[in-house]
Design a protein around this motif. Sequence first.
Motif, PDB file in Angstrom:
ATOM      1  N   GLU A  79      42.371  33.392  47.415  1.00 29.57           N
ATOM      2  CA  GLU A  79      40.963  33.325  46.987  1.00 29.57           C
ATOM      3  C   GLU A  79      40.831  33.555  45.475  1.00 29.57           C
ATOM      4  O   GLU A  79      39.994  32.927  44.829  1.00 29.57           O
ATOM      5  N   CYS A  80      41.655  34.455  44.922  1.00 34.00           N
ATOM      6  CA  CYS A  80      41.629  34.635  43.462  1.00 34.00           C
ATOM      7  C   CYS A  80      42.080  33.343  42.775  1.00 34.00           C
ATOM      8  O   CYS A  80      41.490  32.919  41.772  1.00 34.00           O
ATOM      9  N   GLU A  81      43.086  32.717  43.329  1.00 36.34           N
ATOM     10  CA  GLU A  81      43.560  31.453  42.740  1.00 36.34           C
ATOM     11  C   GLU A  81      42.502  30.354  42.881  1.00 36.34           C
ATOM     12  O   GLU A  81      42.296  29.545  41.980  1.00 36.34           O
ATOM     13  N   ARG A  82      41.819  30.334  44.020  1.00 38.27           N
ATOM     14  CA  ARG A  82      40.807  29.292  44.237  1.00 38.27           C
ATOM     15  C   ARG A  82      39.654  29.407  43.242  1.00 38.27           C
ATOM     16  O   ARG A  82      39.247  28.410  42.645  1.00 38.27           O
ATOM     17  N   VAL A  83      39.151  30.634  43.048  1.00 37.05           N
ATOM     18  CA  VAL A  83      38.000  30.759  42.136  1.00 37.05           C
ATOM     19  C   VAL A  83      38.396  30.439  40.697  1.00 37.05           C
ATOM     20  O   VAL A  83      37.583  29.928  39.922  1.00 37.05           O
ATOM     21  N   ILE A  84      39.646  30.697  40.365  1.00 36.17           N
ATOM     22  CA  ILE A  84      40.120  30.323  39.020  1.00 36.17           C
ATOM     23  C   ILE A  84      40.152  28.794  38.920  1.00 36.17           C
ATOM     24  O   ILE A  84      39.636  28.204  37.968  1.00 36.17           O
ATOM     25  N   ARG A  85      40.744  28.171  39.939  1.00 39.58           N
ATOM     26  CA  ARG A  85      40.865  26.709  39.947  1.00 39.58           C
ATOM     27  C   ARG A  85      39.494  26.047  39.890  1.00 39.58           C
ATOM     28  O   ARG A  85      39.274  25.074  39.183  1.00 39.58           O
ATOM     29  N   GLU A  86      38.542  26.608  40.628  1.00 41.52           N
ATOM     30  CA  GLU A  86      37.208  25.996  40.719  1.00 41.52           C
ATOM     31  C   GLU A  86      36.245  26.526  39.662  1.00 41.52           C
ATOM     32  O   GLU A  86      35.061  26.200  39.671  1.00 41.52           O
ATOM     33  N   ASP A  87      36.781  27.384  38.788  1.00 44.91           N
ATOM     34  CA  ASP A  87      35.981  27.884  37.663  1.00 44.91           C
ATOM     35  C   ASP A  87      34.728  28.644  38.116  1.00 44.91           C
ATOM     36  O   ASP A  87      33.661  28.502  37.524  1.00 44.91           O
ATOM     37  N   ILE A  88      34.852  29.405  39.173  1.00 43.06           N
ATOM     38  CA  ILE A  88      33.741  30.254  39.637  1.00 43.06           C
ATOM     39  C   ILE A  88      33.746  31.498  38.750  1.00 43.06           C
ATOM     40  O   ILE A  88      34.748  32.213  38.701  1.00 43.06           O
ATOM     41  N   PRO A  89      32.636  31.764  38.056  1.00 40.05           N
ATOM     42  CA  PRO A  89      32.677  32.869  37.097  1.00 40.05           C
ATOM     43  C   PRO A  89      32.655  34.263  37.748  1.00 40.05           C
ATOM     44  O   PRO A  89      32.083  34.441  38.820  1.00 40.05           O
ATOM     45  N   GLY A  90      33.285  35.229  37.059  1.00 42.30           N
ATOM     46  CA  GLY A  90      33.167  36.616  37.498  1.00 42.30           C
ATOM     47  C   GLY A  90      34.490  37.346  37.640  1.00 42.30           C
ATOM     48  O   GLY A  90      35.561  36.750  37.774  1.00 42.30           O
ATOM     49  N   ASP A  91      34.352  38.674  37.635  1.00 45.37           N
ATOM     50  CA  ASP A  91      35.504  39.551  37.810  1.00 45.37           C
ATOM     51  C   ASP A  91      35.917  39.608  39.273  1.00 45.37           C
ATOM     52  O   ASP A  91      35.197  39.123  40.155  1.00 45.37           O
ATOM     53  N   PHE A  92      37.066  40.240  39.528  1.00 45.04           N
ATOM     54  CA  PHE A  92      37.529  40.518  40.890  1.00 45.04           C
ATOM     55  C   PHE A  92      37.265  42.001  41.159  1.00 45.04           C
ATOM     56  O   PHE A  92      37.494  42.829  40.277  1.00 45.04           O
ATOM     57  N   MET A  93      36.812  42.304  42.355  1.00 42.21           N
ATOM     58  CA  MET A  93      36.517  43.718  42.635  1.00 42.21           C
ATOM     59  C   MET A  93      36.900  44.091  44.057  1.00 42.21           C
ATOM     60  O   MET A  93      36.727  43.294  44.985  1.00 42.21           O
ATOM     61  N   ARG A 119      38.188  40.656  34.724  1.00 45.14           N
ATOM     62  CA  ARG A 119      38.741  41.993  34.948  1.00 45.14           C
ATOM     63  C   ARG A 119      38.893  42.260  36.446  1.00 45.14           C
ATOM     64  O   ARG A 119      38.323  41.540  37.276  1.00 45.14           O
ATOM     65  N   VAL A 120      39.649  43.299  36.746  1.00 47.30           N
ATOM     66  CA  VAL A 120      39.751  43.796  38.119  1.00 47.30           C
ATOM     67  C   VAL A 120      39.048  45.150  38.145  1.00 47.30           C
ATOM     68  O   VAL A 120      39.357  46.026  37.342  1.00 47.30           O
ATOM     69  N   ILE A 121      38.068  45.285  39.048  1.00 49.20           N
ATOM     70  CA  ILE A 121      37.343  46.549  39.171  1.00 49.20           C
ATOM     71  C   ILE A 121      37.788  47.213  40.475  1.00 49.20           C
ATOM     72  O   ILE A 121      37.650  46.629  41.550  1.00 49.20           O
ATOM     73  N   ALA A 122      38.297  48.422  40.358  1.00 42.20           N
ATOM     74  CA  ALA A 122      38.847  49.143  41.514  1.00 42.20           C
ATOM     75  C   ALA A 122      38.000  50.383  41.780  1.00 42.20           C
ATOM     76  O   ALA A 122      38.030  51.336  40.999  1.00 42.20           O
ATOM     77  N   ALA A 123      37.236  50.363  42.880  1.00 50.09           N
ATOM     78  CA  ALA A 123      36.334  51.481  43.182  1.00 50.09           C
ATOM     79  C   ALA A 123      36.840  52.277  44.380  1.00 50.09           C
ATOM     80  O   ALA A 123      37.163  51.708  45.429  1.00 50.09           O
ATOM     81  N   ASP A 124      36.907  53.577  44.215  1.00 55.78           N
ATOM     82  CA  ASP A 124      37.342  54.450  45.313  1.00 55.78           C
ATOM     83  C   ASP A 124      36.977  55.890  44.944  1.00 55.78           C
ATOM     84  O   ASP A 124      36.777  56.204  43.770  1.00 55.78           O
ATOM     85  N   ASP A 166      46.314  47.930  32.265  1.00 49.25           N
ATOM     86  CA  ASP A 166      45.801  47.661  30.918  1.00 49.25           C
ATOM     87  C   ASP A 166      44.274  47.644  30.939  1.00 49.25           C
ATOM     88  O   ASP A 166      43.657  48.008  31.949  1.00 49.25           O
ATOM     89  N   GLN A 167      43.662  47.188  29.853  1.00 46.18           N
ATOM     90  CA  GLN A 167      42.193  47.238  29.744  1.00 46.18           C
ATOM     91  C   GLN A 167      41.518  46.243  30.676  1.00 46.18           C
ATOM     92  O   GLN A 167      40.288  46.295  30.825  1.00 46.18           O
ATOM     93  N   GLN A 168      42.260  45.349  31.291  1.00 46.58           N
ATOM     94  CA  GLN A 168      41.634  44.419  32.241  1.00 46.58           C
ATOM     95  C   GLN A 168      41.453  45.036  33.625  1.00 46.58           C
ATOM     96  O   GLN A 168      40.954  44.380  34.538  1.00 46.58           O
ATOM     97  N   VAL A 169      41.870  46.283  33.762  1.00 44.79           N
ATOM     98  CA  VAL A 169      41.644  46.986  35.037  1.00 44.79           C
ATOM     99  C   VAL A 169      40.681  48.143  34.765  1.00 44.79           C
ATOM    100  O   VAL A 169      40.907  48.956  33.867  1.00 44.79           O
ATOM    101  N   VAL A 170      39.601  48.175  35.550  1.00 49.54           N
ATOM    102  CA  VAL A 170      38.576  49.218  35.381  1.00 49.54           C
ATOM    103  C   VAL A 170      38.518  50.028  36.671  1.00 49.54           C
ATOM    104  O   VAL A 170      38.417  49.450  37.765  1.00 49.54           O
ATOM    105  N   PHE A 171      38.590  51.329  36.553  1.00 48.62           N
ATOM    106  CA  PHE A 171      38.548  52.188  37.743  1.00 48.62           C
ATOM    107  C   PHE A 171      37.184  52.866  37.841  1.00 48.62           C
ATOM    108  O   PHE A 171      36.686  53.405  36.846  1.00 48.62           O
TER     109      PHE A 171
END
Length: 260
Positions: A79-93, A119-124, A166-171
């Motif tokens: 699904e991450c690859e698909r949204v990149i391929r189809e240019d669906i905007p937004g971060d992964f969370m 970015r990747v947003i990791a909530a816990d 790195d900075q592309q990961v937000v906790f």
Amino acid sequence: MTETEHTAARHLEADLARIRAAYLDLMGDSLIGRLNEDPPLPASKVDGYRQDFREQGWDWPSKAPSMIGARRMSNVRSECERVIREDIPGDFMETGVWRGGACIMMRAVLKAYEITDRRVIAADSFSGFPTPSEAADAGFEFATFEEFAVSLEDVKAAFARYRLLDQQVVFLEGLFKDTLPAAPVEALSVLRLDGDMYESTRDGLVNLYHKLSPGGTLIADDYFLFESQRQAIDEYRSAHRIADPIIQIDRFGGYWIKAT
Ligand SMILES: C[S@@+](CC[C@H](N)C(=O)[O-])C[C@H]1O[C@@H](n2cnc3c(N)ncnc32)[C@H](O)[C@@H]1O
């Protein structure tokens, strides 16, 4: 471009796709503990490593960073690859990251495609499940399992071991009810709900679903396993008249693609 240059470019593209796939295949196998046949935690109540259980994410690995198993990990990746391929905007969370494995895959996909503007947003809570407070969560037993309390420090260390911290990961540390309403995110292309409980799933939907871009993916890790998660999802879908079909991933997980 000459014919020779065209051919060389095509070969280069094919080589890149092969190397990318090899990296992500290996990443997935390592993250779920299939690569080294990581035995289950005693709390899984499973005797020894079983390939069929790890395929479905039935047991909990002793050391590997994810418990979601091969098929659901493959779904995160595709699904991450698909949204990149189809240019669906937004971060992964992901809401509910445990040792971080599914989020590590999300970050690995960004690395493989050399994407720097998502970015990747990791909530816990990074301290385990909350004590149930909703009737729908009555009897939910995992709140008392210390195996689920993985500190932010340990999750960051897991990302670092895969060279993906790195900075592309937000906790986002804390209970969803406190962190998600003001989550620092404008648009999402993949939203993965893995907090198991009714309350945790509802809080994810109420605070984040409107940020999911059309064409983006909502993944419900335990839709076909936990009645609590299913109830929260079904209620939200019904209240918001969401009719996008839920696609079953394996015995437990499901996802849908938000209508465009
Ligand atoms: C099943 S585990 C997640 C598994 C993980 N996605 C993986 O790849 O292995 C569920 C996680 O959700 C977190 N969680 C559940 N409800 C929560 C809540 N209301 N607020 C914060 N964290 C929560 C728990 O701390 C736990 O780490």
